[in-house]
Design an enzyme around this catalytic site. Structure first.
Site: not given
Ligand code: GLN
Ligand code: ZN
Length: 768
Positions: A115, A439, A521-522, A611, A649, A671, A700, A732
């Site tokens: 980030k 998910s 990616r948006c 974050e 995560c 994670e 991932h 995840c």
């Protein structure tokens, strides 16, 4: 004369034109030339918007095909050897290989991504071995400057500063000291500045966002060294840009650096304003970040003008510039593309292009007097007043409920040690229970049906039937696999925040409010504009449907208040904490409804908790306090026999273990597969006492780990967490994977758990 400026603009395009072109290039559907020409068109259009708005010097070099930190690494030849060895014919392919790796070649792993400060933008982490011979390998800055000039725009190159570039990277070798790296890097920067000056540039913007973080004395020393040298390299006016937080202990230092101007974020850091006016040396220009580059609300223009006037009184108008708080990379491009927003709400908003107009209005008021922009100022005051008074923003019931919160609302009735046997009695789980994070693969078919539903191509009933089918399938698969605590798979959710936002009052959604998250990616964050309330149960119906299909426990699955807050555009007319508590109360009601419907295990995901941490350590504990409180407020209403899970995560957890413990979830899944359980060190002993499921399957990666590998990870975990508190789960959610990967991986996961149970019941012999 006060000058308006912009620090940078979004690259992705108002309709995500760049995303589409880049992805088409990756899929070999268009050529490199086609990609570059689309990029050129986008730059030209964006420059023309900025120039027409009245920005005299447009930023150049702020554009990127993927990421500006990667661009800098690529420019100064910070290219790790694994990429050099590829000997790719095209430079563009080398660039994208660094960004994305090369499919099927694990040896050419992409640069890590992380980030960008406290934003949702991710940059690629440069790698340094200490043996770098930095040089100006390519000069994309010069190309961009020339291009702007050829189109007829006066431009100011925007360059990531050398110290931030180095501090944002990671050293592969301990001896790669930043000071030594800087010595090698500065010649490349000096040459870069010379080329720009030779080409006719009058000024450059050098971003040193690390100035808004806590720095050590040595690091401040590096900034002095860097700017002393590069300020002598070429006859350029340097604008040193900082943003995202006040500079605090670095303020005085930043103002003393040998630069022409310093930019300060006064939206996030108004506290430094007076200090800056007092400390600014005689010839320094201050650039005031008065228009929020991180959020989508209209600025208070009158207030901004007043602040700027105060600065002009102290320093004179010529020494003041007015701009956005930070680059406009972090806000959507154009509000006028929104045709479906309620007019009342649209009137309160401002995207990138509108923010430029605000900046120019403020400067005109300063230069020509307020009368020159009276209509604009009045319209602005009226919009703000309407927003302040609006009944769609304020709900008296919510305020009453917030004020009525009692301390006991934050605590479970019993402590974890006493809750655990009650939950065990209710659930009857075996040792090392297996579960997943929520998910399951979102198949092509599912996406297609969702898109059809959105276009009204199928009825709600038909779509529901399809979701029912998916949920049934996911449950049958989990039963076959032998998992202990099941999930319904989240087939009905497009996104873990949007899904809830759509069911809550106080939220609205844009059609084109895209913001770059990483590369192509948006994300399109929801807008929280008003008091949050729940219209009714949001997940109970699907949970019930799922639970009725199986006798095994079915987890209720919700997104936590902090994560919803963190991934939305949040209202700026009340503290973030208040909005978070409103969300927590709505979720609390949902949790109680799930419990009444018979749900015994409820998971509240908080992947974004970490974050939200502010950039300065000193501000961290206040944030963590209310963030943890919000989680507790959402969850503490349940019976002691109801098991609360959470999941996190994307982060290092070491420095927030105590806060994670304070959340008091009965079970947390984390994670950890990639770090080989190293993070558990922080959770060992007394610091964390509740149950914990460290991920043993790295979701991932397309790789399917063997059961032996997962068994090894679990054995490592046992060194930190006793078996009676250990859960077995992936890192995840599985929505980005395919069934072909997920089915064998989960088979192996269940086998690993069973093998370990057997080993333990045999006395644990082979463990030692
Ligand atoms: N429950 C969510 C899922 O499985 C969690 C996602 C996340 O942590 N980002 O998809
Ligand atoms: Zn996750």
């Amino acid at each position: 004369m006060t000058t308006p400026l912009n620090l940078g603009f979004a690259r992705i395009g108002a309709k995500r034109e760049l995303k589409k072109a880049v992805e088409a290039y990756w899929a070999s559907k268009i050529s490199a030339e086609q990609l570059l020409s689309t990029a050129r068109e986008i730059r030209k259009l964006h420059w023309s918007w900025q120039s027409e708005a009245g920005i005299p010097e447009v930023p150049s070099g702020d554009f990127s095909l993927y990421d500006h930190v990667l661009d800098t690494a690529w420019m100064v030849d910070a290219i790790p050897s694994r990429f050099r060895e590829l000997n790719l014919s095209g430079d563009l392919d080398l660039y994208f290989a660094m960004a994305r790796g090369i499919a099927g070649q694990t040896a050419t792993q992409a640069l890590e991504m992380t980030k960008w400060f406290d934003t949702n933008y991710h940059y690629l982490v440069p790698e340094f071995t200490g043996a770098e011979d930095f040089r100006l390998r390519r000069n994309p800055q010069l190309d961009a400057y020339r291009e702007a000039k050829a189109f007829g725009f006066a431009a100011r190159p925007v360059i990531l500063g050398p110290v931030s570039f180095l501090l944002l990277g990671k050293s592969r070798q301990a001896h790669a000291s930043t000071a030594a790296l800087l010595d090698r890097l500065l010649p490349a920067y000096e040459e870069l500045l010379r080329t720009l000056a030779d080409e006719g540039a009058a000024s450059v913007q050098i971003d040193e966002p690390v100035l808004a973080t806590d720095l050590a004395d040595e690091e401040r020393g590096l900034l002095t060294k860097a700017f002393t040298r590069i300020s002598k390299a070429a006859p350029l006016k340097i604008l040193l840009a900082t943003y995202f937080a006040p500079l605090r202990d670095n303020l005085e230092h930043a103002l003393q650096l040998p630069v022409h101007a310093v930019h300060l974020d006064l939206v996030r850091g108004l506290e430094q304003f007076d200090g800056a006016l007092r400390l600014a040396p005689k010839n320094l220009t201050l650039s005031l970040g008065l228009v929020d580059g991180r959020n989508i609300w209209k600025a208070d223009l009158t207030q901004a003008v007043e602040l700027a006037e105060k600065a002009i009184d102290r320093l004179s108008g010529d020494r003041i510039m007015v701009g956005p708080s930070c680059s406009l990379l972090h806000v959507p491009i154009d509000l006028s593309n929104e045709t479906a927003l309620a007019p009342e709400i649209k009137d309160w908003l401002s995207f990138g292009r509108q923010k430029l107009a605000e900046i120019v209005t403020i400067t005109r008021a300063l230069n020509e007097g307020r009368d020159a922009v009276r209509a604009e100022l009045e319209a602005n005051r009226e919009s703000l007043a309407k927003r302040r008074r609006s009944e769609s923003v304020h709900n008296a019931g919510v305020g009453r409920r917030l004020r009525a919160i009692r301390n006991s609302d934050f605590v479970r009735t019993k402590a974890f040690d006493e809750r655990k046997p009650l939950q065990q009695a209710a659930l009857g789980l075996s040792l090392l229970p297996t579960t997943t994070i929520g998910s399951f693969p979102q198949t092509e078919e599912l996406r297609r049906q969702r898109a059809r539903r959105r276009r009204n191509g199928i009825s709600a009933e038909e779509y529901d039937g399809y979701i029912r089918q998916e949920i049934t399938h996911v449950i049958r698969e989990q039963e076959k696999l032998g998992l202990d605590v099941l999930v319904h798979g989240e087939a009905e959710r497009n996104d873990m925040v949007e899904y809830f936002g759509e069911l809550l009052n106080g939220f609205t959604f844009t059609q084109n409010g895209w913001v770059q998250s990483y590369g192509s990616r948006c994300v399109k964050p929801p807008v929280i504009y008003g008091d949050v309330t729940r219209r009714g149960p949001m997940t109970v119906r699907w949970w019930q449907f799922a639970q009725n299909l199986t006798t095994l426990p079915m987890k209720g699955m919700l997104t936590g208040p902090v994560t919803v807050l963190q991934w939305s555009f949040v209202r700026d007319d009340q503290p973030r904490r208040d909005t978070c508590f409103q969300l927590a109360l709505a979720i609390r009601d949902e949790i109680l409804d799930l419990e009444s419907a018979g749900c015994r295990v409820i998971q509240l995901d908080e992947p974004a908790l970490r974050e939200g941490l502010p950039l300065h350590k000193a501000d961290g504990s206040d944030y963590l306090h209310w963030a943890v409180d919000a989680f507790r407020l959402a969850t503490a209403g349940v019976r002691d026999s109801t098991q609360i899970h959470t999941h996190m995560c994307y982060a290092e957890f070491n420095d927030i273990v105590d806060s994670i413990a304070a959340m008091d979830a009965d079970v947390i899944s984390l994670e950890s597969a990639r770090s080989q359980m190293e993070l558990l060190d922080a959770f060992a002993g007394d610091r964390y006492r509740n149950d914990l499921g460290p991920g043993v399957y790295d979701i991932h990666s397309p790789r399917v780990p063997s059961s032996d590998e997962m068994l090894e990870l679990l054995k490592k975990a046992l060194a930190f967490i006793p078996a009676v508190r250990l859960w077995v789960n992936p890192d995840c959610g599985l929505k980005t994977r395919t069934w072909q990967e997920v089915t064998p991986a989960l088979q192996h996961l269940v086998t690993a758990a069973r093998t370990l149970r057997q080993i333990l019941s045999d006395g644990g012999g082979p463990l030692s």
